[in-house]
Structures are given as structure tokens and as C-alpha cells.
Design a protein around this motif. Sequence first.
Motif, PDB file in Angstrom:
ATOM      1  N   LYS A  96       8.942  -0.648   5.216  1.00  0.00           N
ATOM      2  CA  LYS A  96       8.015   0.495   5.348  1.00  0.00           C
ATOM      3  C   LYS A  96       7.236   0.407   6.661  1.00  0.00           C
ATOM      4  O   LYS A  96       7.062   1.413   7.357  1.00  0.00           O
ATOM      5  N   ARG A 111       9.434   1.257   9.587  1.00  0.00           N
ATOM      6  CA  ARG A 111       9.743   2.694   9.634  1.00  0.00           C
ATOM      7  C   ARG A 111       8.485   3.529   9.897  1.00  0.00           C
ATOM      8  O   ARG A 111       8.525   4.754   9.785  1.00  0.00           O
ATOM      9  N   GLU A 157       5.866   3.868   8.125  1.00  0.00           N
ATOM     10  CA  GLU A 157       5.352   4.516   6.921  1.00  0.00           C
ATOM     11  C   GLU A 157       4.068   3.809   6.486  1.00  0.00           C
ATOM     12  O   GLU A 157       3.941   3.277   5.384  1.00  0.00           O
ATOM     13  N   GLU A 168       1.144   4.729   5.611  1.00  0.00           N
ATOM     14  CA  GLU A 168       0.358   5.195   4.459  1.00  0.00           C
ATOM     15  C   GLU A 168       0.841   4.566   3.150  1.00  0.00           C
ATOM     16  O   GLU A 168       0.098   4.527   2.169  1.00  0.00           O
ATOM     17  N   THR A 169       2.053   4.049   3.113  1.00  0.00           N
ATOM     18  CA  THR A 169       2.595   3.446   1.883  1.00  0.00           C
ATOM     19  C   THR A 169       2.305   1.948   1.775  1.00  0.00           C
ATOM     20  O   THR A 169       2.549   1.351   0.729  1.00  0.00           O
TER      21      THR A 169
END
Length: 150
Positions: free
Chosen positions: A108, A111, A113, A115-116
Motif C-alpha cells: 500500500k 502504491r 495508498e 490513506e489506507t
Amino acid sequence: MYEIDEKATSFIKQFEGLSLTPYTCPAGIRTIGYGHVITQEEQYKPDSFQKITNDEADRILENDLNKIRDSIFRNIYAPLTHPQFIAILSFTFNVGGGALQRSSLRQKINRLEHETVPFELNKWVFASGRKLPGLIKRRYFEGLMYKGII
């Protein structure tokens, strides 16, 4: 590149606590100092009263964190803010570089990402099959650090 400063060290110390004598952590791992995993090559005997000093504990932690930083460099290629680095340093110090490498958390982050990431951190609250309040608290604060809130 990413600095292990007093903010990073203090953040990790608050969760690890300090033991100047060997002990077994909740995951069943022999440790000393600030959560340093005792290797077979080290001379700390189980159930001994052998002690280290505060200065030794600090030096051991510094050495361990430098190794963890190297592991992060090998696994995370996305740029991190300093608070994000501190959160991932704390997480990786706690679970190990191999766990970071195999994790969906790493994927994550790479990539972008971001917020995750707090959700991914919260998956790592178990030790020896038990959900531990200390790990719940640690992951919560790592999530806040990752978001730059603290």
C-alpha cells in the motif's frame, strides 16, 4: 536520508519500555533493553540477573534502529515524510523486517495508498494468537504519526 532523531527514538521507547535485565516479551521472545531481541550469539542468559546499563540499552537501540532503517530502504521505495518514516520505523522495529517485506502494508505504501496505512497497521495487533491492548495502542499512535497528527 531518513534520520533517526530524538523524536523517532522517543516514540519507540515509549512503547518498548526499558528492561536492563533479560525478559520474555508477550510474543515469547527473549529481549533486553528497549525490546532488543537477544540472539544466540549474545551472552545474556535466560533467567540470569545479568544487567546492562542505560547507556548500553541506548547503544543497542541505536544499532537496532539503524538495521531497521536499512530494511525499510530495501522494502519501501515510495518517498516518506519524516512522521511516516517514524511510524514505519516503529512498526518494523516491533514486527521485524521480514514481516514488513511480506505485508500488504508495504504494498500500500509503495502504491502511494497512504490513506489506507492506518487500517493496515491495525491488522498487526496480535502476538502468539492473542490480541494485545499494548499493540492496539501502539498501532493507533503509529497511525496518528503516519498521518502527521502527532
